[in-house]
Motif scaffolding. Sequence first.
Motif, PDB file in Angstrom:
ATOM      1  N   PRO A 105     -12.381 130.568  14.362  1.00  0.00           N
ATOM      2  CA  PRO A 105     -11.456 131.346  15.202  1.00  0.00           C
ATOM      3  C   PRO A 105     -10.678 132.363  14.380  1.00  0.00           C
ATOM      4  CG  PRO A 105     -11.338 129.025  15.774  1.00  0.00           C
ATOM      5  CD  PRO A 105     -12.180 129.108  14.526  1.00  0.00           C
ATOM      6  N   VAL A 106     -10.580 133.553  14.892  1.00  0.00           N
ATOM      7  CA  VAL A 106      -9.828 134.625  14.232  1.00  0.00           C
ATOM      8  C   VAL A 106      -8.343 134.371  14.436  1.00  0.00           C
ATOM      9  CG1 VAL A 106      -9.395 137.114  14.193  1.00  0.00           C
ATOM     10  CG2 VAL A 106     -11.712 136.250  14.619  1.00  0.00           C
ATOM     11  N   THR A 107      -7.562 134.495  13.368  1.00  0.00           N
ATOM     12  CA  THR A 107      -6.108 134.330  13.462  1.00  0.00           C
ATOM     13  C   THR A 107      -5.352 135.589  13.043  1.00  0.00           C
ATOM     14  OG1 THR A 107      -6.044 133.375  11.241  1.00  0.00           O
ATOM     15  CG2 THR A 107      -6.244 131.836  13.085  1.00  0.00           C
ATOM     16  N   GLY A 108      -6.043 136.563  12.487  1.00  0.00           N
ATOM     17  CA  GLY A 108      -5.399 137.797  12.058  1.00  0.00           C
ATOM     18  C   GLY A 108      -5.759 138.959  12.967  1.00  0.00           C
ATOM     19  N   TYR A 109      -4.751 139.565  13.588  1.00  0.00           N
ATOM     20  CA  TYR A 109      -4.964 140.672  14.520  1.00  0.00           C
ATOM     21  C   TYR A 109      -3.982 141.803  14.224  1.00  0.00           C
ATOM     22  CZ  TYR A 109      -7.592 137.390  17.493  1.00  0.00           C
ATOM     23  OH  TYR A 109      -8.503 136.496  17.980  1.00  0.00           O
ATOM     24  N   GLU A 110      -4.439 143.030  14.459  1.00  0.00           N
ATOM     25  CA  GLU A 110      -3.548 144.174  14.398  1.00  0.00           C
ATOM     26  C   GLU A 110      -2.728 144.234  15.680  1.00  0.00           C
ATOM     27  OE1 GLU A 110      -3.313 145.944  11.775  1.00  0.00           O
ATOM     28  OE2 GLU A 110      -5.191 145.618  10.678  1.00  0.00           O
ATOM     29  N   VAL A 111      -1.499 144.714  15.596  1.00  0.00           N
ATOM     30  CA  VAL A 111      -0.684 144.905  16.791  1.00  0.00           C
ATOM     31  C   VAL A 111      -1.047 146.251  17.411  1.00  0.00           C
ATOM     32  CG1 VAL A 111       1.649 145.191  17.697  1.00  0.00           C
ATOM     33  CG2 VAL A 111       1.188 143.457  15.939  1.00  0.00           C
ATOM     34  N   GLU A 112      -1.512 146.227  18.643  1.00  0.00           N
ATOM     35  CA  GLU A 112      -1.880 147.440  19.378  1.00  0.00           C
ATOM     36  C   GLU A 112      -1.036 147.489  20.646  1.00  0.00           C
ATOM     37  OE1 GLU A 112      -4.054 149.754  18.564  1.00  0.00           O
ATOM     38  OE2 GLU A 112      -5.072 148.867  16.831  1.00  0.00           O
ATOM     39  N   HIS A 113      -0.195 148.517  20.762  1.00  0.00           N
ATOM     40  CA  HIS A 113       0.684 148.668  21.927  1.00  0.00           C
ATOM     41  C   HIS A 113       1.470 147.387  22.171  1.00  0.00           C
ATOM     42  CE1 HIS A 113      -0.717 152.683  22.975  1.00  0.00           C
ATOM     43  NE2 HIS A 113      -1.881 152.265  22.524  1.00  0.00           N
ATOM     44  N   ASP A 114       2.148 146.973  21.123  1.00  0.00           N
ATOM     45  CA  ASP A 114       3.118 145.868  21.136  1.00  0.00           C
ATOM     46  C   ASP A 114       2.494 144.483  21.229  1.00  0.00           C
ATOM     47  OD1 ASP A 114       5.027 147.825  21.015  1.00  0.00           O
ATOM     48  OD2 ASP A 114       5.670 147.636  23.109  1.00  0.00           O
ATOM     49  N   LYS A 115       1.169 144.375  21.309  1.00  0.00           N
ATOM     50  CA  LYS A 115       0.522 143.075  21.447  1.00  0.00           C
ATOM     51  C   LYS A 115      -0.680 142.965  20.511  1.00  0.00           C
ATOM     52  CE  LYS A 115       3.163 141.567  24.803  1.00  0.00           C
ATOM     53  NZ  LYS A 115       4.035 140.372  24.675  1.00  0.00           N
ATOM     54  N   LYS A 116      -0.965 141.717  20.100  1.00  0.00           N
ATOM     55  CA  LYS A 116      -2.143 141.480  19.268  1.00  0.00           C
ATOM     56  C   LYS A 116      -3.425 141.430  20.100  1.00  0.00           C
ATOM     57  CE  LYS A 116       0.236 138.943  15.578  1.00  0.00           C
ATOM     58  NZ  LYS A 116       0.306 137.656  14.825  1.00  0.00           N
ATOM     59  N   TYR A 230       6.632 150.505  28.834  1.00  0.00           N
ATOM     60  CA  TYR A 230       5.934 149.231  28.968  1.00  0.00           C
ATOM     61  C   TYR A 230       4.819 149.188  27.942  1.00  0.00           C
ATOM     62  CZ  TYR A 230       2.878 145.613  30.909  1.00  0.00           C
ATOM     63  OH  TYR A 230       2.077 144.511  31.071  1.00  0.00           O
ATOM     64  N   LEU A 231       4.924 148.278  26.987  1.00  0.00           N
ATOM     65  CA  LEU A 231       3.946 148.177  25.909  1.00  0.00           C
ATOM     66  C   LEU A 231       3.798 149.510  25.179  1.00  0.00           C
ATOM     67  CD1 LEU A 231       1.243 146.035  27.735  1.00  0.00           C
ATOM     68  CD2 LEU A 231       3.062 145.232  26.224  1.00  0.00           C
ATOM     69  N   GLY A 232       4.933 150.164  24.937  1.00  0.00           N
ATOM     70  CA  GLY A 232       4.938 151.377  24.129  1.00  0.00           C
ATOM     71  C   GLY A 232       4.519 152.641  24.831  1.00  0.00           C
ATOM     72  N   ALA A 233       4.430 152.608  26.162  1.00  0.00           N
ATOM     73  CA  ALA A 233       4.018 153.805  26.902  1.00  0.00           C
ATOM     74  C   ALA A 233       4.627 153.764  28.295  1.00  0.00           C
ATOM     75  CB  ALA A 233       2.499 153.897  26.989  1.00  0.00           C
ATOM     76  N   TYR A 234       4.614 154.918  28.980  1.00  0.00           N
ATOM     77  CA  TYR A 234       5.116 154.968  30.344  1.00  0.00           C
ATOM     78  C   TYR A 234       4.068 154.536  31.366  1.00  0.00           C
ATOM     79  CZ  TYR A 234       9.360 157.320  28.792  1.00  0.00           C
ATOM     80  OH  TYR A 234      10.558 157.613  28.191  1.00  0.00           O
ATOM     81  N   GLY A 235       2.863 154.300  30.908  1.00  0.00           N
ATOM     82  CA  GLY A 235       1.830 153.827  31.821  1.00  0.00           C
ATOM     83  C   GLY A 235       0.577 153.441  31.065  1.00  0.00           C
ATOM     84  N   HIS A 236      -0.178 152.529  31.649  1.00  0.00           N
ATOM     85  CA  HIS A 236      -1.466 152.103  31.092  1.00  0.00           C
ATOM     86  C   HIS A 236      -2.498 152.192  32.204  1.00  0.00           C
ATOM     87  CE1 HIS A 236       0.227 150.417  27.316  1.00  0.00           C
ATOM     88  NE2 HIS A 236       1.305 150.321  28.075  1.00  0.00           N
ATOM     89  N   LEU A 237      -3.641 152.762  31.897  1.00  0.00           N
ATOM     90  CA  LEU A 237      -4.665 152.991  32.901  1.00  0.00           C
ATOM     91  C   LEU A 237      -5.961 152.303  32.476  1.00  0.00           C
ATOM     92  CD1 LEU A 237      -5.280 154.592  35.565  1.00  0.00           C
ATOM     93  CD2 LEU A 237      -6.182 156.408  34.097  1.00  0.00           C
ATOM     94  N   VAL A 238      -6.511 151.491  33.364  1.00  0.00           N
ATOM     95  CA  VAL A 238      -7.800 150.838  33.151  1.00  0.00           C
ATOM     96  C   VAL A 238      -8.753 151.330  34.227  1.00  0.00           C
ATOM     97  CG1 VAL A 238      -9.056 148.644  33.265  1.00  0.00           C
ATOM     98  CG2 VAL A 238      -6.886 148.770  32.037  1.00  0.00           C
TER      99      VAL A 238
END
Length: 322
Positions: A105-116, A230-238
Amino acid sequence: MNTAMKLGSYVLGLAVVFGGALGVGKVVGPVGTQPAAEDHAAMAAPTASASAAHGEHATEQVQEDTPGGLQVSENGYTLNPITTTIKPGEPADFRFAVTGPDGRPVTGYEVEHDKKLHLIVASRDLTTFQHVHPEMAPDGVWSVKLTLPKAGPYRAFADFAPTGGSALTLGADLSVAGDYQPEALPKQSRTATVDGYEVTIDGELTPGRSSKLTLKVAKDGKPVTDLQPYLGAYGHLVALRAGDLAYLHVHPDGAPGDGKTEAGPEIVFYAEVPSTGDYRLFLDFQHEGEVRTADFTLSAGERPQVPEPEPAPSAHGDDHSH
């Protein structure tokens, strides 16, 4: 007609389609077409090198482009659901792990937009969508309370970047037991309403080209000019492509506090889709301390034609005959 689905465990899918990772703007995908040059910064996703200019080389390159999103494994990393049972409408402690090239299991992650790690879960008929953020235990196992409202097939996307590695989006199929009848894809619309908010979208999706999408948020008929980060931006689009749930996650131009990005009512995105067809778009935005999701259905038009290259000039003069 109802289709009985008695499914006691999750099924992992290995469909190779397209996806994206966190960042601003594009996905280059297969579907037998050649991607155009970028207009804006690509999302940090593992993709093959730029397509060859023309001919057989371009065809080969498109076939080799297999971005993430609907692959359960990529570059030695694998998404492994641990939870085996979810009942419709009941909260479940959904647990999973991402294993690395060494099988651990991976335990090391970069933080991207406030979350790992960002977890997206959508029903296969694209009528249900959730963007949640699980917590990781020291052993690398992630968990989150997840309530899936109805029986049927779902797709979970784990969006992350391992420490020192490229960003990835891995996907796994989830199944909720019970009688299932898929709903029709919501009709195309450029206006969405949620909790008294009206969100409109302007712009076109053009395959192979970065498209500008402008979303405007209003409440009670008045423009919202105090959106909250929210998570470092004014909006997130998927965006998810109908049929195979090909995945694209983009973020808007600018950032809160940069001195030039206004807090609404407009949020501007640049996104590139790889093919024609219908797409479901989901916008997360925060106002008055609560995150809401507006959803749309848009259709991507024809791919722009790439002009044929001019033939190279002859080495001999025009008056030289054979």
